[in-house]
Design a protein around this motif. Structure first.
Motif, PDB file in Angstrom:
ATOM      1  N   GLY A  74       2.254   1.389 -27.373  1.00 26.61           N
ATOM      2  CA  GLY A  74       1.151   0.981 -26.520  1.00 26.61           C
ATOM      3  C   GLY A  74       0.859   2.032 -25.461  1.00 26.61           C
ATOM      4  O   GLY A  74       1.596   2.999 -25.282  1.00 26.61           O
ATOM      5  N   THR A  75      -0.253   1.807 -24.771  1.00 27.71           N
ATOM      6  CA  THR A  75      -0.649   2.729 -23.711  1.00 27.71           C
ATOM      7  C   THR A  75       0.254   2.568 -22.489  1.00 27.71           C
ATOM      8  O   THR A  75       0.594   1.451 -22.098  1.00 27.71           O
ATOM      9  N   VAL A  76       0.631   3.697 -21.906  1.00 28.15           N
ATOM     10  CA  VAL A  76       1.440   3.698 -20.684  1.00 28.15           C
ATOM     11  C   VAL A  76       0.559   4.184 -19.537  1.00 28.15           C
ATOM     12  O   VAL A  76      -0.140   5.190 -19.674  1.00 28.15           O
ATOM     13  N   ARG A  77       0.584   3.448 -18.438  1.00 26.86           N
ATOM     14  CA  ARG A  77      -0.178   3.854 -17.259  1.00 26.86           C
ATOM     15  C   ARG A  77       0.741   3.940 -16.056  1.00 26.86           C
ATOM     16  O   ARG A  77       1.847   3.391 -16.059  1.00 26.86           O
ATOM     17  N   ILE A  78       0.235   4.603 -15.028  1.00 27.34           N
ATOM     18  CA  ILE A  78       1.050   4.855 -13.836  1.00 27.34           C
ATOM     19  C   ILE A  78       0.756   3.800 -12.774  1.00 27.34           C
ATOM     20  O   ILE A  78      -0.402   3.547 -12.433  1.00 27.34           O
ATOM     21  N   ALA A  79       1.822   3.193 -12.266  1.00 24.93           N
ATOM     22  CA  ALA A  79       1.682   2.063 -11.331  1.00 24.93           C
ATOM     23  C   ALA A  79       1.682   2.495  -9.869  1.00 24.93           C
ATOM     24  O   ALA A  79       1.322   1.686  -9.004  1.00 24.93           O
ATOM     25  N   ASN A  80       2.081   3.736  -9.587  1.00 25.00           N
ATOM     26  CA  ASN A  80       2.143   4.181  -8.183  1.00 25.00           C
ATOM     27  C   ASN A  80       0.822   3.869  -7.474  1.00 25.00           C
ATOM     28  O   ASN A  80      -0.247   4.208  -7.976  1.00 25.00           O
ATOM     29  N   GLY A  81       0.903   3.241  -6.328  1.00 21.38           N
ATOM     30  CA  GLY A  81      -0.296   2.960  -5.551  1.00 21.38           C
ATOM     31  C   GLY A  81      -0.859   1.573  -5.774  1.00 21.38           C
ATOM     32  O   GLY A  81      -1.580   1.048  -4.926  1.00 21.38           O
ATOM     33  N   SER A  82      -0.555   0.943  -6.920  1.00 21.64           N
ATOM     34  CA  SER A  82      -1.106  -0.378  -7.213  1.00 21.64           C
ATOM     35  C   SER A  82      -0.321  -1.473  -6.491  1.00 21.64           C
ATOM     36  O   SER A  82       0.828  -1.288  -6.117  1.00 21.64           O
ATOM     37  N   THR A  83      -0.962  -2.620  -6.337  1.00 25.44           N
ATOM     38  CA  THR A  83      -0.308  -3.756  -5.685  1.00 25.44           C
ATOM     39  C   THR A  83       0.323  -4.642  -6.751  1.00 25.44           C
ATOM     40  O   THR A  83      -0.342  -5.050  -7.703  1.00 25.44           O
ATOM     41  N   SER A  98       5.934  -9.377 -10.037  1.00 20.23           N
ATOM     42  CA  SER A  98       6.219  -8.469 -11.157  1.00 20.23           C
ATOM     43  C   SER A  98       5.036  -8.313 -12.109  1.00 20.23           C
ATOM     44  O   SER A  98       5.218  -8.059 -13.309  1.00 20.23           O
ATOM     45  N   GLN A  99       3.837  -8.483 -11.616  1.00 20.81           N
ATOM     46  CA  GLN A  99       2.628  -8.202 -12.386  1.00 20.81           C
ATOM     47  C   GLN A  99       1.687  -7.374 -11.522  1.00 20.81           C
ATOM     48  O   GLN A  99       1.687  -7.499 -10.298  1.00 20.81           O
ATOM     49  N   ILE A 100       0.887  -6.526 -12.166  1.00 20.53           N
ATOM     50  CA  ILE A 100      -0.083  -5.724 -11.425  1.00 20.53           C
ATOM     51  C   ILE A 100      -1.192  -6.643 -10.904  1.00 20.53           C
ATOM     52  O   ILE A 100      -1.937  -7.230 -11.696  1.00 20.53           O
ATOM     53  N   GLU A 101      -1.251  -6.807  -9.600  1.00 19.22           N
ATOM     54  CA  GLU A 101      -2.262  -7.691  -8.990  1.00 19.22           C
ATOM     55  C   GLU A 101      -3.562  -6.928  -8.742  1.00 19.22           C
ATOM     56  O   GLU A 101      -4.650  -7.435  -8.967  1.00 19.22           O
ATOM     57  N   LYS A 102      -3.429  -5.696  -8.242  1.00 12.98           N
ATOM     58  CA  LYS A 102      -4.618  -4.893  -7.965  1.00 12.98           C
ATOM     59  C   LYS A 102      -4.313  -3.427  -8.264  1.00 12.98           C
ATOM     60  O   LYS A 102      -3.314  -2.888  -7.788  1.00 12.98           O
ATOM     61  N   ILE A 103      -5.185  -2.819  -9.061  1.00  7.07           N
ATOM     62  CA  ILE A 103      -4.974  -1.421  -9.446  1.00  7.07           C
ATOM     63  C   ILE A 103      -5.619  -0.511  -8.406  1.00  7.07           C
ATOM     64  O   ILE A 103      -6.828  -0.602  -8.149  1.00  7.07           O
ATOM     65  N   ASN A 104      -4.802   0.319  -7.807  1.00  8.02           N
ATOM     66  CA  ASN A 104      -5.294   1.290  -6.820  1.00  8.02           C
ATOM     67  C   ASN A 104      -4.776   2.673  -7.168  1.00  8.02           C
ATOM     68  O   ASN A 104      -3.756   2.813  -7.866  1.00  8.02           O
ATOM     69  N   LEU A 105      -5.451   3.672  -6.647  1.00  9.05           N
ATOM     70  CA  LEU A 105      -4.955   5.035  -6.813  1.00  9.05           C
ATOM     71  C   LEU A 105      -3.903   5.337  -5.748  1.00  9.05           C
ATOM     72  O   LEU A 105      -4.015   4.869  -4.610  1.00  9.05           O
ATOM     73  N   PRO A 106      -2.879   6.100  -6.119  1.00  6.06           N
ATOM     74  CA  PRO A 106      -1.914   6.548  -5.106  1.00  6.06           C
ATOM     75  C   PRO A 106      -2.546   7.597  -4.193  1.00  6.06           C
ATOM     76  O   PRO A 106      -3.624   8.127  -4.493  1.00  6.06           O
ATOM     77  N   ARG A 107      -1.854   7.896  -3.113  1.00  7.22           N
ATOM     78  CA  ARG A 107      -2.416   8.879  -2.186  1.00  7.22           C
ATOM     79  C   ARG A 107      -2.076  10.306  -2.597  1.00  7.22           C
ATOM     80  O   ARG A 107      -2.832  11.227  -2.325  1.00  7.22           O
ATOM     81  N   GLN A 108      -0.932  10.482  -3.261  1.00  6.69           N
ATOM     82  CA  GLN A 108      -0.468  11.845  -3.553  1.00  6.69           C
ATOM     83  C   GLN A 108      -1.267  12.471  -4.705  1.00  6.69           C
ATOM     84  O   GLN A 108      -1.294  11.914  -5.805  1.00  6.69           O
ATOM     85  N   PRO A 109      -1.882  13.636  -4.474  1.00  5.53           N
ATOM     86  CA  PRO A 109      -2.628  14.306  -5.554  1.00  5.53           C
ATOM     87  C   PRO A 109      -1.778  14.571  -6.791  1.00  5.53           C
ATOM     88  O   PRO A 109      -2.292  14.513  -7.921  1.00  5.53           O
TER      89      PRO A 109
END
Length: 464
Positions: free
Chosen positions: A192-201, A205-216
């Protein structure tokens, strides 16, 4: 020097065209997926009593920060019948203690089969709260050894391997198993597809809100994942010549994995090496079984957020790729293995492995060639343009493709941010990757199947 510059230009154009061809091959599937009702697709699988039960294996080494969130995520999966097995591979921190205390584990007799030899397993536990949750504690042997121990302990005909720092969407396992169920076993493994969780809320134990992290440096990894999964893997999967199912999340037919000897403990690229061996076994048997990549199922993982951790990860990935290609060099250009031998393995050799060497050479020619007038300004300009096309423009295309199909990032600002950073890739991120991947090549001869170190912050609750 001028001739060498032309060679580099030709190579970069060749690789860029290869990516575009893979994109065109993947395009129809992407278009079809973007119009599907995904919930309708899995509702029948969720209630079907014939759905194959699955053992979810979670190898863990020094994962005290995120292991509880990972296990909670597994326990919340929407799937008719499954077990979760955490394999503590000799952690030096409180990984086991956290699992035992959080899930009220009690010691059980260690009854297991022995498909593979592993480092000694010391003890096993089962949760009082969740009878389908197990913990086994073993001596350190590396990730491949931990997964082999998990297979020995598992009860079900299919297993899913999931990294100890990852969490799954609730329906991810259902969606990943669907091609296997629909094909009545003709599909032997899916990724399956893997995505990066850094920055998300993350809540419960579930992704509530997808946000971008601050670090470039993390944003660039998000873009990299888009490019790898949406362009590379989907195109290869459509031709049944996919060589990688990410170690972070995949589902496998246990009998096929046992038949090929399990995970190889002598490489740091055990996930890719296993898939190549499975392809080899399928082709040797003249079987019609397939290995597929599924776009939609999402596994969220923590990406390295420091330069040192990212460098260590990329050197390890490059070593794993080099070791796998070397181990299976007899399949390379061998017509017996059809698309695997004639296209996929050469693609990984010339595009994924050696591109770092060509790119590094290109940077030297561009800088020193102009400085000492070894190349003309016209040739240098062409080199610069193809380098930008190969890096920044392809990544920008991946961002647009992601927005077109899944638009996981709900606000326009995030998409614009991703697109803007994608355009900068050639000028800072890619040169770093090239240097580290070349380092990985140099270190390939020093075999050491270790887990590798990453300073984790953890994708824990409310990690905004």
């Amino acid at each position: 020097m001028q001739v060498l510059a032309y060679v580099i230009i030709f190579y970069m154009i060749f690789v860029g065209v290869t990516y575009i061809v893979l994109f065109l091959i993947a395009g129809p599937r992407v278009k079809k997926e973007s119009k599907l009702n995904r919930m309708e697709q899995i509702e029948e699988v969720a209630i079907n009593q014939d759905t194959f039960p699955v053992s979810v294996l979670v190898p863990a080494y020094n994962e005290e920060v995120g292991i509880v969130s990972t296990v909670r995520s597994m326990l919340g999966l929407n799937y008719p019948q499954y077990e979760v097995i955490v394999i503590d591979d000799g952690s030096k921190d409180s990984t086991s203690e956290n699992v035992i205390s959080q899930f009220s584990m009690k010691k059980i007799d260690l009854a297991r089969r022995k498909y593979f030899e592993t480092e000694p397993v010391q003890s096993a536990y089962q949760s009082d709260l969740y009878p389908q949750l197990f913990l086994i504690i073993k001596e350190n042997g590396g990730k491949a050894d931990a997964l082999n121990a998990g297979i020995n302990f598992s009860s079900y005909p299919y297993f899913s391997a999931i990294d100890g720092d990852s969490i799954l969407d609730r329906d991810a396992l259902l969606k990943t198993m669907k091609p296997i169920i629909d094909s009545n076993g003709q599909v032997t493994a899916t990724g399956g597809t893997v995505r990066i969780a850094n920055g998300s809320t993350i809540v419960r134990s579930q992704i509530e809100k997808i946000n971008l992290p601050r670090q470039p440096i993390v944003i660039m990894q998000i873009i990299e994942y888009f490019r790898a999964f949406l362009i590379g893997r989907l195109g290869l999967s459509r031709m049944n010549i996919l060589l990688i199912i990410s170690g972070a999340f995949g589902v496998f037919e246990k009998n096929r994995v046992i038949k090929v000897g399990g995970y190889n403990r002598d490489t740091v690229g055990e996930d890719m090496e296993l898939i190549v061996r499975m392809h080899r076994s399928i082709k040797d048997e003249k079987s019609d079984q397939r290995i597929e990549y599924i776009q939609d199922p999402v596994c969220w993982t923590e990406a390295p957020s420091s330069v040192s951790s990212l460098r260590s990860q990329r050197k390890r990935w490059q070593r794993g790729l080099a070791e796998t290609l070397w181990t299976h060099k007899r399949m390379m250009f061998n017509p017996k293995y059809k698309g695997i031998g004639l296209f996929s393995l050469p693609y990984y050799l010339f595009v994924e492995l050696l591109s770092s060497v060509f790119e590094l050479l290109g940077y030297f020619i561009l800088v020193f060639g102009l400085l000492f007038s070894f190349i003309s300004l016209e040739v240098a300009s062409v080199m610069f343009l193809v380098t930008v096309m190969y890096g920044s423009l392809l990544s920008s295309l991946a961002v647009l493709l992601e927005e077109w199909t899944y638009h996981k990032y709900p606000d326009g600002k995030s998409v614009v941010t991703l697109f803007a950073w994608a355009l900068t890739e050639t000028f800072w991120y890619r040169p770093m990757m090239v240097l580290w991947r070349c380092e990985g090549l140099i270190l390939t001869l020093k075999k050491n199947a270790e887990w590798g170190q990453m300073n984790r912050k953890g994708i824990s609750e409310n990690n905004g």
